[in-house]
Write a protein that holds these residues in place. Structure first.
Motif, PDB file in Angstrom:
ATOM      1  N   ARG A  84     -19.338 -36.416  87.218  1.00  0.00           N
ATOM      2  CA  ARG A  84     -18.673 -37.368  88.111  1.00  0.00           C
ATOM      3  C   ARG A  84     -18.610 -38.766  87.492  1.00  0.00           C
ATOM      4  O   ARG A  84     -17.614 -39.479  87.620  1.00  0.00           O
ATOM      5  CB  ARG A  84     -19.413 -37.411  89.442  1.00  0.00           C
ATOM      6  N   ALA A  85     -19.653 -39.142  86.784  1.00  0.00           N
ATOM      7  CA  ALA A  85     -19.702 -40.473  86.175  1.00  0.00           C
ATOM      8  C   ALA A  85     -18.739 -40.600  85.003  1.00  0.00           C
ATOM      9  O   ALA A  85     -18.239 -41.694  84.715  1.00  0.00           O
ATOM     10  CB  ALA A  85     -21.131 -40.772  85.722  1.00  0.00           C
ATOM     11  N   ARG A  86     -18.467 -39.482  84.324  1.00  0.00           N
ATOM     12  CA  ARG A  86     -17.605 -39.523  83.129  1.00  0.00           C
ATOM     13  C   ARG A  86     -16.124 -39.555  83.470  1.00  0.00           C
ATOM     14  O   ARG A  86     -15.313 -40.048  82.689  1.00  0.00           O
ATOM     15  CB  ARG A  86     -17.866 -38.294  82.249  1.00  0.00           C
ATOM     16  N   ALA A  87     -15.740 -39.007  84.606  1.00  0.00           N
ATOM     17  CA  ALA A  87     -14.330 -38.803  84.917  1.00  0.00           C
ATOM     18  C   ALA A  87     -13.587 -40.112  85.153  1.00  0.00           C
ATOM     19  O   ALA A  87     -14.164 -41.099  85.595  1.00  0.00           O
ATOM     20  CB  ALA A  87     -14.191 -37.890  86.130  1.00  0.00           C
ATOM     21  N   ARG A  88     -12.296 -40.087  84.885  1.00  0.00           N
ATOM     22  CA  ARG A  88     -11.466 -41.287  84.965  1.00  0.00           C
ATOM     23  C   ARG A  88     -10.949 -41.575  86.364  1.00  0.00           C
ATOM     24  O   ARG A  88     -10.718 -42.721  86.718  1.00  0.00           O
ATOM     25  CB  ARG A  88     -10.263 -41.145  84.022  1.00  0.00           C
ATOM     26  N   GLU A  91      -9.363 -37.174  91.060  1.00  0.00           N
ATOM     27  CA  GLU A  91      -8.934 -35.795  90.826  1.00  0.00           C
ATOM     28  C   GLU A  91      -9.623 -35.201  89.611  1.00  0.00           C
ATOM     29  O   GLU A  91     -10.062 -34.045  89.626  1.00  0.00           O
ATOM     30  CB  GLU A  91      -7.414 -35.732  90.650  1.00  0.00           C
ATOM     31  N   GLN A  92      -9.772 -36.001  88.550  1.00  0.00           N
ATOM     32  CA  GLN A  92     -10.462 -35.523  87.360  1.00  0.00           C
ATOM     33  C   GLN A  92     -11.938 -35.276  87.648  1.00  0.00           C
ATOM     34  O   GLN A  92     -12.549 -34.390  87.047  1.00  0.00           O
ATOM     35  CB  GLN A  92     -10.309 -36.528  86.217  1.00  0.00           C
ATOM     36  N   VAL A  93     -12.503 -36.038  88.568  1.00  0.00           N
ATOM     37  CA  VAL A  93     -13.897 -35.828  88.970  1.00  0.00           C
ATOM     38  C   VAL A  93     -14.086 -34.402  89.473  1.00  0.00           C
ATOM     39  O   VAL A  93     -15.016 -33.695  89.063  1.00  0.00           O
ATOM     40  CB  VAL A  93     -14.319 -36.840  90.060  1.00  0.00           C
ATOM     41  N   VAL A  94     -13.218 -33.974  90.387  1.00  0.00           N
ATOM     42  CA  VAL A  94     -13.337 -32.629  90.955  1.00  0.00           C
ATOM     43  C   VAL A  94     -13.169 -31.571  89.865  1.00  0.00           C
ATOM     44  O   VAL A  94     -13.914 -30.584  89.808  1.00  0.00           O
ATOM     45  CB  VAL A  94     -12.314 -32.414  92.086  1.00  0.00           C
ATOM     46  N   ARG A  95     -12.205 -31.773  88.984  1.00  0.00           N
ATOM     47  CA  ARG A  95     -11.996 -30.824  87.883  1.00  0.00           C
ATOM     48  C   ARG A  95     -13.242 -30.726  86.998  1.00  0.00           C
ATOM     49  O   ARG A  95     -13.701 -29.631  86.648  1.00  0.00           O
ATOM     50  CB  ARG A  95     -10.807 -31.263  87.022  1.00  0.00           C
ATOM     51  N   ASP A  96     -13.763 -31.878  86.602  1.00  0.00           N
ATOM     52  CA  ASP A  96     -14.902 -31.898  85.681  1.00  0.00           C
ATOM     53  C   ASP A  96     -16.161 -31.334  86.325  1.00  0.00           C
ATOM     54  O   ASP A  96     -16.972 -30.673  85.663  1.00  0.00           O
ATOM     55  CB  ASP A  96     -15.159 -33.322  85.190  1.00  0.00           C
ATOM     56  N   MET A  97     -16.333 -31.583  87.625  1.00  0.00           N
ATOM     57  CA  MET A  97     -17.502 -31.044  88.316  1.00  0.00           C
ATOM     58  C   MET A  97     -17.431 -29.525  88.409  1.00  0.00           C
ATOM     59  O   MET A  97     -18.449 -28.833  88.289  1.00  0.00           O
ATOM     60  CB  MET A  97     -17.639 -31.673  89.700  1.00  0.00           C
TER      61      MET A  97
END
Length: 208
Positions: A84-88, A91-97
């Motif tokens: 979550r901290a890395r995402a831009r 929407e990218q947060v959900v993908r990365d998680m």
């Protein structure tokens, strides 16, 4: 407040190190032979402790497994928070998680099995409720942030979290058991598609 003496501090460190050695040994046995092979006696033999020493830290095999389950949820939470901290963007947060969830299952198979009652492991949910709820809360916060950014209502966000988690769990578990053609690479692609499809559907519906 009574100051801890150096001798007492050393005993406390030794006790913590013993406890961690027990947990690590149980994980190692489970990773190489499965949870059915994990017994307090096997753990004691592996780290060259006496059998009664194990019971100084854990009253039973069940208590040992419960602590490993809690450890698994704490580690998963840390992985999700890092993603979550890395995402831009939301929407990218959900993908990365979602990718972090699958990667955790595949990297820490033995913990994942304990956390989800797989391979004969059975732990009462109350034993890890606090840690499990922290993971759910992290996922909920990510979906709520995405919904806010998209102008999507969140009246049933807990159901949305459950839908996403259940689907990812299915993909991760099938990949663990080598039941997905293309292996983990294909499974990761499926997980990405799940996220994109769900977010797209919720965006159109304007609610989750």
């Amino acid at each position: 407040m009574v100051e801890m003496t150096p001798a007492r501090a050393r005993r406390e460190r030794d006790k913590l190190q013993q406890r961690q050695a027990i947990l690590d040994a149980a994980r190692e046995i489970a990773a190489s032979e499965g949870w059915g092979a994990v017994t307090t006696r096997r753990v004691a033999e592996r780290i060259e402790y006496t059998h009664p020493t194990i019971y100084e830290h854990f009253e039973s095999k069940g208590a040992l497994l419960a602590e490993l389950t809690r450890e698994g949820y704490r580690l998963l939470l840390a992985e999700l928070q890092a993603a979550r901290a890395r995402a831009r963007d939301p929407e990218q947060v959900v993908r990365d998680m979602a990718q972090a969830y699958c990667a955790f299952a595949w990297t820490h198979r033995e913990l994942y099995e304990a956390m989800h009652g797989l391979s004969g492991v059975s732990i009462e949910p109350e034993a890890y409720r606090k840690e499990g709820e922290a993971v759910i809360a992290e996922a909920r916060a990510a979906l709520e942030a995405w919904a806010k950014a998209e102008g999507v209502k969140t009246a049933r966000v807990d159901d949305a979290v459950l839908i996403l988690w259940s689907t990812l769990h299915g993909i991760a578990s099938l990949a663990l058991n080598k039941q997905i053609v293309g292996g983990k690479k294909h499974a990761a692609a499926l997980a990405a598609r799940v996220v994109d499809d769900l977010l797209s559907a919720w965006r159109v519906a304007k609610h989750v």
